[in-house]
Design an enzyme around this catalytic site. Structure first.
Site, PDB file in Angstrom:
ATOM      1  N   LYS A 492     -85.086  -6.961   8.798  1.00  0.00           N
ATOM      2  CA  LYS A 492     -84.919  -5.502   8.683  1.00  0.00           C
ATOM      3  C   LYS A 492     -83.609  -5.181   7.970  1.00  0.00           C
ATOM      4  O   LYS A 492     -83.546  -4.292   7.131  1.00  0.00           O
ATOM      5  CB  LYS A 492     -84.906  -4.819  10.067  1.00  0.00           C
ATOM      6  CG  LYS A 492     -86.215  -4.738  10.791  1.00  0.00           C
ATOM      7  CD  LYS A 492     -87.202  -3.752  10.231  1.00  0.00           C
ATOM      8  CE  LYS A 492     -88.147  -4.430   9.292  1.00  0.00           C
ATOM      9  NZ  LYS A 492     -89.317  -5.033   9.804  1.00  0.00           N
ATOM     10  N   GLU A 495     -83.864  -5.936   4.236  1.00  0.00           N
ATOM     11  CA  GLU A 495     -84.735  -4.976   3.541  1.00  0.00           C
ATOM     12  C   GLU A 495     -84.086  -3.615   3.380  1.00  0.00           C
ATOM     13  O   GLU A 495     -84.186  -2.990   2.336  1.00  0.00           O
ATOM     14  CB  GLU A 495     -86.011  -4.734   4.370  1.00  0.00           C
ATOM     15  CG  GLU A 495     -86.989  -5.849   4.368  1.00  0.00           C
ATOM     16  CD  GLU A 495     -88.179  -5.495   5.236  1.00  0.00           C
ATOM     17  OE1 GLU A 495     -89.275  -5.361   4.701  1.00  0.00           O
ATOM     18  OE2 GLU A 495     -88.012  -5.355   6.474  1.00  0.00           O
TER      19      GLU A 495
HETATM   20  C1  F6R Z   1     -91.282  -6.299   6.640  1.00  0.00           C
HETATM   21  C2  F6R Z   1     -92.629  -6.108   6.125  1.00  0.00           C
HETATM   22  C3  F6R Z   1     -93.296  -7.246   5.484  1.00  0.00           C
HETATM   23  C4  F6R Z   1     -94.755  -7.349   5.970  1.00  0.00           C
HETATM   24  C5  F6R Z   1     -95.489  -8.460   5.208  1.00  0.00           C
HETATM   25  C6  F6R Z   1     -96.903  -8.618   5.680  1.00  0.00           C
HETATM   26  O1  F6R Z   1     -90.747  -5.140   7.154  1.00  0.00           O
HETATM   27  O2  F6R Z   1     -93.170  -5.039   6.206  1.00  0.00           O
HETATM   28  O3  F6R Z   1     -92.621  -8.434   5.705  1.00  0.00           O
HETATM   29  O4  F6R Z   1     -94.742  -7.593   7.338  1.00  0.00           O
HETATM   30  O5  F6R Z   1     -95.493  -8.147   3.837  1.00  0.00           O
HETATM   31  O6  F6R Z   1     -97.647  -7.466   5.487  1.00  0.00           O
HETATM   32  P1  F6R Z   1     -99.024  -7.262   6.220  1.00  0.00           P
HETATM   33  O7  F6R Z   1     -98.760  -7.193   7.678  1.00  0.00           O
HETATM   34  O8  F6R Z   1     -99.575  -5.985   5.669  1.00  0.00           O
HETATM   35  O9  F6R Z   1     -99.881  -8.449   5.867  1.00  0.00           O
END
Ligand code: F6R
Length: 620
Positions: A492, A495
């Site tokens: 976090k 990012e």
């Molecule tokens: C971090 C974040 C990313 C997602 C990752 C997977 O804050 O949002 O690391 O967790 O890109 O995304 P999903 O869950 O949509 O497969």
């Protein structure tokens, strides 16, 4: 990855497309653009950067030059070509009559580009997408499909390789949009006297709740009164109609200054709604998931595949499932999984965790796991998305739409859903007694109230960023299930605040990373419950002393009543008492606040859209 919108109706389409892009912007914000037809002619406006830049551009050219009742729009996450005005979508054909928007990657764009260049057509952008506009114009202007827009579009689509959602708009046919999808998503919004297209339903949630999901390799032709779905060979095809159950308020900020802050405050509801319906008073139920008790009994290992925050939720699940079910749980980032020849069979349960259900790395890993005979259970937040569709079973998280690019409520909902799976496995395999399962379930059900307490004590975190001073690096330490929390906290911060941050298992520090500790370095430590039976608590108190002795400033997250940490904390953030295994659902929350605060201290006001990121990563 990119966000796509389309509108055909009787209203001025510019404003409708712009508002839709506003809700799609979380999918990418390297550039944005809109093409309008149905007025004086085909007009295109586009700009590099966030949507605000497009708004300025529209003001500059005057919205009256963009009149029309049909529009397509795009918000981009750059793959081929830098985020410039030229590379922004829509792309226009050599004769100025066709505008296209594209999400995905056209893999054979190089030979198609060469072909167009040989025909004397000059390509203006560095994108793979632009070829589609010229190819459509060529097909419409000459040869067998001349004058027939639908036949021309089908001809072009059949020449494209890769993954794409494509929308075609032709100046001479302003009453329609032709769109297609292969691998990347596309929804039709069915209004009264107007039709919409969107990469997801947020594009048109304001105007209609009736939607149709297009299936793989489908084409749709929308006019204001109708839509017609075809296969790529032009034969009729079916879509999947559904009614949208997210309301507009869920996709708006609701008084918060950012979506992310609103979503952090929605976490009690996200966890509560995810747990809802999975306890029948005596037993954990996975009814809607399509997994039987016999299936659950048969698994002798679990393999978790996911990316980013979803991966961290899976790592927390590894600790819980191994503890409750006594079967090995392996976990791997999805992008590594399929290139490593993992050992799976029909007794392996693969848990594929994804908020969006679109993540290309996770999707490919799911496909690979299925070829090995494993049974795939998707944990997903987005109804009808590709990963659940290709999995054997699905357990939906009910976090509602997550618009902030950095995951918050979806992460907590994933942890909760993973724990439901763990308990269902323990129950089926009899590794926990029913009253033990009931006790754990009761703990889980008390979590939403405890998250609300953490939210209510936000002021504990507020003053940290103000007194921390400039931060260049930050470390996050945890032990056991505190380790995934440390990883999530570090992610976090990277990012949102663009600060170098690392999460480590606290015990590993002595094996190298302790060399990073210098006077004043802030280190976050997640402390397990002192009431647990393991020695983790006393071990981590020793770790805190070791880093303090070397000059670190400690931000300690510990449960109420834990006095042992008090002498060693520069800042102490209290969370309610809870079994350590539940801590990811509580201790993550102050770290979300901390990252947002430090981001703002560092001048990153737009925490919803961190630089270079996109909400759904649909390229590998
Ligand atoms: C971090 C974040 C990313 C997602 C990752 C997977 O804050 O949002 O690391 O967790 O890109 O995304 P999903 O869950 O949509 O497969």
């Amino acid at each position: 990855m990119c966000g796509i919108v389309g509108y055909v109706g009787e209203r001025e389409s510019l404003g409708i497309a712009f508002d839709a892009l506003r809700r799609m912007e979380y999918r990418g914000y390297d550039s944005a653009g809109i093409a309008v037809a149905g007025g004086p002619g085909l007009a295109v406006v586009k700009r590099a950067g966030k949507l605000a830049n497009l708004e300025d551009k529209i003001a500059e050219v005057g919205s009256e030059s963009l009149n029309g009742t049909t529009a397509i729009g795009h918000t981009r996450w750059a793959t081929h070509g830098r985020p410039t005005d030229e590379n922004a979508h829509p792309h226009v054909s050599y004769d100025g009559k066709v505008a296209i928007v594209h999400n995905g990657i056209i893999e054979n764009f190089a030979p198609l580009r060469d072909e167009l260049t040989q025909r004397g057509i000059e390509l203006r952008s560095e994108t793979d997408s632009e070829v589609a506009a010229h190819l459509l114009a060529l097909a419409y202007n000459e040869g067998e499909t001349a004058g027939d827009l639908r036949a021309s579009a089908l001809h072009v689509l059949n020449r494209l390789e890769g993954a794409f959602t494509l929308l075609f708009l032709h100046e001479d046919h302003p009453d329609q949009i032709i769109a297609a999808r292969r691998s990347t998503p596309l929804m039709v919004g069915v209004g009264e006297g107007e039709m919409f297209l969107g990469s997801d339903v947020a594009a048109f949630i304001e105007h209609t709740k009736e939607a149709v999901e297009l299936m793989q390799d489908s084409v749709v032709v929308i006019t204001k009164d109708d839509f017609e779905i075809l296969n790529f060979n032009g034969t009729p095809a079916e879509g999947k109609p559904f009614t949208i159950d997210w309301d507009l308020a869920a996709a708006e900020k609701g008084g918060f200054d950012s979506f992310m802050m609103k979503e952090i405050f929605e976490q009690p509801a996200a966890v509560r709604d995810t747990l809802a319906g999975h306890w029948d008073g005596n037993r954990v139920t996975l009814d809607e998931s399509n997994l039987t008790n016999d299936d659950l009994k048969s698994f002798d290992q679990v393999f978790v595949i996911a990316c980013g925050s979803a991966y961290h939720s899976g790592l927390a699940a590894k600790y819980a499932i191994e503890h409750w079910v006594r079967i090995p749980v392996q976990i791997e980032v999805a992008s590594e999984f399929r290139y490593r020849d993992p050992i799976l069979d029909e007794r392996t349960l693969v848990l594929a965790i994804s908020q969006s259900g679109e993540t290309a790395d996770t999707l490919e890993a799911v496909r690979h796991a299925k070829t090995q005979g494993a049974k795939v259970l998707a944990v997903c937040n987005t109804n009808g998305s590709q990963i659940p569709r290709e999995s054997d079973a699905v357990l939906y998280t009910h976090a509602g739409p997550e618009i902030g690019v950095a995951s918050t409520k979806a992460f907590l909902a994933q942890v909760a859903a993973n724990y439901i799976v763990g308990l269902a496995l323990a129950q089926a395999k009899g590794t926990k007694y029913p009253d033990e399962i009931r006790q754990i379930w009761d703990e889980l059900e008390s979590i939403p109230g405890k998250i609300a307490e953490v939210l209510g004590a936000k002021d504990q975190v507020d003053h940290i960023s103000e007194t921390l001073g400039a931060v260049k690096t930050m470390l996050f330490l945890g032990r056991g299930v505190g380790y995934p929390i440390a990883l999530e906290g570090a992610l976090k911060l990277k990012e949102l605040a663009y600060i170098h941050a690392e999460g480590f298992p606290a015990g590993e520090l002595k094996h190298g990373p302790i060399a990073l500790i210098e006077e004043g370095l802030p280190v976050v430590v997640i402390v397990p419950s002192p009431r647990g039976v393991s020695q983790l608590h006393s071990k981590i108190v020793s770790n805190i002393q070791e880093i303090r002795a070397r000059g670190a400033k400690t931000i300690v997250i510990a449960e109420e009543g834990d006095t042992a940490v008090e002498p060693y904390s520069n800042w102490l953030v209290r969370i309610p008492q809870t079994p350590t295994i539940m801590q990811p659902l509580l201790a993550t929350v102050p770290l979300q606040f901390l990252s947002a605060d430090i981001a703002r201290e560092n001048g990153n006001e737009d925490i919803d859209k961190p630089r270079n990121l996109a909400k759904s990563v649909t390229v590998e």
